[in-house]
Design an enzyme around this catalytic site. Structure first.
Site, PDB file in Angstrom:
ATOM      1  N   HIS A 186       9.254  75.140  61.459  1.00 44.98           N
ATOM      2  CA  HIS A 186      10.207  74.342  60.675  1.00 44.98           C
ATOM      3  C   HIS A 186       9.534  73.067  60.145  1.00 44.98           C
ATOM      4  O   HIS A 186       9.752  72.657  59.009  1.00 44.98           O
ATOM      5  CB  HIS A 186      11.404  73.923  61.536  1.00 44.98           C
ATOM      6  N   GLN A 194      26.488  84.658  59.577  1.00 48.48           N
ATOM      7  CA  GLN A 194      25.319  85.536  59.467  1.00 48.48           C
ATOM      8  C   GLN A 194      24.989  86.244  60.775  1.00 48.48           C
ATOM      9  O   GLN A 194      24.019  86.980  60.855  1.00 48.48           O
ATOM     10  CB  GLN A 194      24.108  84.781  58.921  1.00 48.48           C
ATOM     11  N   LEU A 254      14.312  73.276  66.447  1.00 47.74           N
ATOM     12  CA  LEU A 254      13.163  73.141  65.542  1.00 47.74           C
ATOM     13  C   LEU A 254      11.840  73.327  66.284  1.00 47.74           C
ATOM     14  O   LEU A 254      11.650  72.861  67.395  1.00 47.74           O
ATOM     15  CB  LEU A 254      13.195  71.756  64.881  1.00 47.74           C
ATOM     16  N   MET A 271      18.522  76.432  61.291  1.00 50.31           N
ATOM     17  CA  MET A 271      19.577  76.561  62.304  1.00 50.31           C
ATOM     18  C   MET A 271      19.228  75.730  63.535  1.00 50.31           C
ATOM     19  O   MET A 271      19.758  75.962  64.627  1.00 50.31           O
ATOM     20  CB  MET A 271      19.769  78.032  62.675  1.00 50.31           C
ATOM     21  N   ASP A 308      10.811  85.035  56.980  1.00 49.36           N
ATOM     22  CA  ASP A 308      12.016  85.799  56.644  1.00 49.36           C
ATOM     23  C   ASP A 308      11.884  86.287  55.196  1.00 49.36           C
ATOM     24  O   ASP A 308      12.578  85.812  54.293  1.00 49.36           O
ATOM     25  CB  ASP A 308      13.247  84.920  56.844  1.00 49.36           C
TER      26      ASP A 308
HETATM   27  P1  AMP Z   1      15.893  79.355  61.093  1.00 50.90           P
HETATM   28  O1  AMP Z   1      16.123  78.057  61.773  1.00 50.90           O
HETATM   29  O2  AMP Z   1      15.364  80.436  61.978  1.00 50.90           O
HETATM   30  O3  AMP Z   1      17.065  79.800  60.245  1.00 50.90           O
HETATM   31  O4  AMP Z   1      14.722  79.092  60.056  1.00 50.90           O
HETATM   32  C1  AMP Z   1      14.828  78.069  59.091  1.00 50.90           C
HETATM   33  C2  AMP Z   1      13.707  78.231  58.114  1.00 50.90           C
HETATM   34  O5  AMP Z   1      12.458  78.125  58.799  1.00 50.90           O
HETATM   35  C3  AMP Z   1      13.698  79.607  57.413  1.00 50.90           C
HETATM   36  O6  AMP Z   1      13.377  79.417  56.045  1.00 50.90           O
HETATM   37  C4  AMP Z   1      12.619  80.343  58.149  1.00 50.90           C
HETATM   38  O7  AMP Z   1      12.000  81.349  57.371  1.00 50.90           O
HETATM   39  C5  AMP Z   1      11.639  79.219  58.459  1.00 50.90           C
HETATM   40  N1  AMP Z   1      10.773  79.586  59.573  1.00 50.90           N
HETATM   41  C6  AMP Z   1      11.165  80.032  60.793  1.00 50.90           C
HETATM   42  N2  AMP Z   1      10.079  80.321  61.543  1.00 50.90           N
HETATM   43  C7  AMP Z   1       8.995  80.060  60.779  1.00 50.90           C
HETATM   44  C8  AMP Z   1       7.581  80.176  60.983  1.00 50.90           C
HETATM   45  N3  AMP Z   1       7.069  80.629  62.127  1.00 50.90           N
HETATM   46  N4  AMP Z   1       6.747  79.815  59.978  1.00 50.90           N
HETATM   47  C9  AMP Z   1       7.270  79.360  58.803  1.00 50.90           C
HETATM   48  N5  AMP Z   1       8.576  79.233  58.548  1.00 50.90           N
HETATM   49  C10 AMP Z   1       9.436  79.585  59.519  1.00 50.90           C
END
Ligand code: AMP
Length: 284
Positions: free
Chosen positions: A41, A65, A37, A34, A154
């Site tokens: 990410h 969501q 970054l 989302m 997640d």
């Molecule tokens: P988001 O932008 O929050 O939807 O996250 C995008 C992807 O990055 C999802 O698969 C998250 O689980 C992963 N993600 C977010 N934060 C972390 C983190 N601290 N370590 C590893 N992966 C992450």
């Protein structure tokens, strides 16, 4: 494909599908995000580069969501910085659709996340997983990746995405990246920037509590949960939402007679900011 000039930016879903269709003989990895970054990410992108020839990173703040009263409007949108980060990270394609492009009209057909979708995160956020799985399903259909990379942070989402991919016969392999943490071990998250100073200091308590559960695991499940709850109760800025030990194979809460690998998952709010985290543990 060269990446020195930065990723190719594609905004239209049909053009995205077309771009991939014209890439012959190369494997494709998708990293759904989302935006906003951070290093977490970027670690997913690194894993994606190791898993396939072409890396597509989607940046889309998915409205379906978010629940009523959640932070859809306020969610950080930092496209220019994100594209700069993708250039350094060596991503090949940035897919950055608008909400209108992804949802030309309100969907009548959506993904039903099944029973696990209404537990834990889904209990507090009732439409969250229907929205998240629907957009992941759309992204997989548009990009047709060989591999898609998700973060273990997640954990319930990972479980549900794997289940959807199995049940919908997608040919995409799901790769899971470990949780990246700040120096004080708070799991990195785009939402951490909402935390006030005191809340930010208190926020690693959730991870400490989950680790305490892991240390108490040899004494059984009740002892592990009680120890973790004790840590949370001692932090006045934390409001615990749930802290549960689940079987990673089906996400059911484990009973006191459980033996084997398990996952301690938790969510808590610090001020208005909700933090989630999880730790693996083992019941001998
Ligand atoms: P988001 O932008 O929050 O939807 O996250 C995008 C992807 O990055 C999802 O698969 C998250 O689980 C992963 N993600 C977010 N934060 C972390 C983190 N601290 N370590 C590893 N992966 C992450």
């Amino acid at each position: 494909m060269t990446t020195t000039a930065g990723p190719i930016v594609v905004r239209d879903p049909a053009k995205m599908a077309d771009t991939i269709a014209h890439i012959d003989g190369k494997t494709v990895a998708l990293v759904p995000t989302m935006g906003a970054l951070h290093a977490g990410h970027l670690s997913l992108i690194e894993l994606a580069k190791q898993s396939a020839d072409i890396v597509v990173v989607s940046i889309f703040v998915n409205p379906t969501q978010f629940g009523a009263g959640e932070d859809y409007e306020e969610y950080p949108r930092t496209e220019a910085a994100d594209l700069a980060a993708l250039t350094s990270a060596g991503a090949d394609i940035a897919f950055v659709p608008s909400a209108k492009a992804m949802y030309p009209q309100p969907d009548e057909v959506t993904v039903n996340p099944g029973p696990v979708g209404s537990w834990y995160e889904g209990k507090t956020r009732p439409r969250h997983f229907a929205g998240a799985l629907t957009v992941v399903n759309k992204l997989i259909n548009i990009v047709r990746p060989d591999v898609a990379v998700f973060g273990q942070k997640d954990a319930q989402q990972v479980y549900l995405v794997k289940t959807m991919v199995r049940d919908m016969h997608h040919r995409t392999r799901i790769v899971v990246a470990p949780i990246l943490r700040d120096t004080d071990e708070l799991a990195m998250s785009s939402r951490n920037k909402y935390l006030g100073r005191d809340e930010r200091q208190a926020a690693p308590t959730l991870y400490r509590a989950l680790r305490e559960a892991s240390e108490f695991a040899p004494l059984g499940i009740d002892a592990a949960v009680r120890a973790a709850q004790g840590i949370m109760m001692a932090e006045s800025l934390a409001k615990l939402d749930y802290l549960v030990i689940v079987d990673p194979d089906n996400f059911q809460p484990v009973g006191d007679d459980y033996h084997g690998e398990a996952l301690a998952i938790g969510a808590a709010t610090f001020g208005d900011t909700r933090i989630i985290d999880n730790v693996s543990l083992s019941f001998p």
